[in-house]
Design an enzyme around this catalytic site. Structure first.
Site, PDB file in Angstrom:
ATOM      1  N   ARG A  47       8.175 -22.449  34.891  1.00 12.67           N
ATOM      2  CA  ARG A  47       8.405 -22.055  33.500  1.00 12.67           C
ATOM      3  C   ARG A  47       9.851 -22.279  33.074  1.00 12.67           C
ATOM      4  NH1 ARG A  47       5.213 -16.346  33.494  1.00 12.67           N
ATOM      5  NH2 ARG A  47       7.045 -15.720  34.684  1.00 12.67           N
ATOM      6  N   ARG A  86       8.001 -11.876  45.972  1.00 19.50           N
ATOM      7  CA  ARG A  86       7.356 -10.855  45.151  1.00 19.50           C
ATOM      8  C   ARG A  86       5.881 -10.728  45.526  1.00 19.50           C
ATOM      9  NH1 ARG A  86       9.854 -12.182  39.635  1.00 19.50           N
ATOM     10  NH2 ARG A  86       7.975 -13.382  39.241  1.00 19.50           N
ATOM     11  N   ARG A  89      -0.489   3.874  44.406  1.00 19.69           N
ATOM     12  CA  ARG A  89       0.213   2.761  45.039  1.00 19.69           C
ATOM     13  C   ARG A  89       0.009   2.743  46.549  1.00 19.69           C
ATOM     14  NH1 ARG A  89       3.400  -0.239  41.809  1.00 19.69           N
ATOM     15  NH2 ARG A  89       4.480   0.818  40.137  1.00 19.69           N
ATOM     16  N   ARG A 119      16.138 -21.627  32.505  1.00 19.42           N
ATOM     17  CA  ARG A 119      15.171 -21.048  33.438  1.00 19.42           C
ATOM     18  C   ARG A 119      15.669 -19.689  33.870  1.00 19.42           C
ATOM     19  NH1 ARG A 119      11.774 -25.045  35.890  1.00 19.42           N
ATOM     20  NH2 ARG A 119      12.337 -27.060  35.023  1.00 19.42           N
ATOM     21  N   LYS A 179      -2.588  -8.830  34.537  1.00 20.22           N
ATOM     22  CA  LYS A 179      -3.113  -7.459  34.553  1.00 20.22           C
ATOM     23  C   LYS A 179      -2.980  -6.778  33.189  1.00 20.22           C
ATOM     24  CE  LYS A 179      -0.998  -4.673  37.226  1.00 20.22           C
ATOM     25  NZ  LYS A 179      -0.513  -3.581  38.086  1.00 20.22           N
TER      26      LYS A 179
END
Ligand SMILES: [Zn+2]
Length: 228
Positions: free
Chosen positions: A137, A182, A98, A170, A23
């Protein structure tokens, strides 16, 4: 894209997307491509408090009391901000609205100014692919170079390409379960908002799993179409 495209009407865009959907990157590109200004709720509040506007002072008092800034105050700050000349081409709202209640209040504010939401753009992701993307990642502990289990392993296993370091780390909040939670929270929170804008015919869905340049092109085409 060297030329800034001119919009015929000031655009009010709402960008929706879960963490990791790109975003922020896409908002910056819209700023470059169209001269729009991204307004995030946090930045708006901080600027209004620093400038000492009426609404800014109200926000400051509330925040100092440890309470959440009400929708009314956020809207008053947004209204002040939208009157400034640098947003004459339009804005990208980030973090507001929101809820569908905030969306209705925003519509009221815009209607009083003879404006409306040009488009609510939802960056759509494939949740499980996102989980893989984010949770894979890791970084070099010495130089911070980023790697990924699937997409970017060091040329020589266990050795950083950049600095030769052999220790990697990590982030705890990048594990699969955290990312899944999330995303779940994002969908739960955003579903009413998506429904609100869909019902008003201004919702645009973009597949945000592709290459950044492709998403940028798709986004630019939407902005040109809805602003025409
Ligand atoms: Zn390194």
């Amino acid at each position: 894209m060297a030329d800034t495209t001119t919009l015929t009407t000031p655009a009010v865009l709402i960008l929706l997307g879960p963490p990791g959907a790109g975003k922020g990157t896409q908002a910056r590109m819209l700023e470059e491509d169209f001269g729009l200004v991204q307004l995030s709720t946090g930045d708006l509040l901080r600027a209004a408090v620093a400038a000492g506007t009426d609404a800014g002072l109200r926000a400051k008092a509330v925040m100092e009391a440890g309470q959440l800034v009400s929708d009314d105050i956020v809207l008053a700050i947004l209204q002040d901000r939208m009157a400034q000349p640098d947003v004459a081409r339009g804005i990208i709202l980030d973090g507001f609205p929101r809820t569908d209640g905030q969306a209705a209040a925003l519509d009221g504010l815009l209607a009083r100014a003879g404006q409306k939401v040009t488009a609510a753009i939802s960056l759509e992701v494939d949740d499980e692919a996102m989980v893989g993307r984010v949770s894979g990642r890791y970084t070099c502990a010495a130089c911070g170079e980023g790697y990924h289990d699937e997409f970017k392993q060091p040329a020589q296993a266990g050795t950083c390409d950049k600095c030769g370091g052999t220790a990697f780390k990590r982030r705890a909040d990048d594990n699969a379960e955290t990312v899944r939670e999330r995303l779940k929270a994002y969908h739960a929170q955003t579903a009413p908002l998506i429904a609100y804008y869909e019902a008003r015919g201004v919702l645009e869905r973009i597949d945000a799993m592709g290459a950044i340049a492709d998403i940028r092109r798709t986004l630019a085409a939407i902005v040109e179409r809805v602003s025409a």
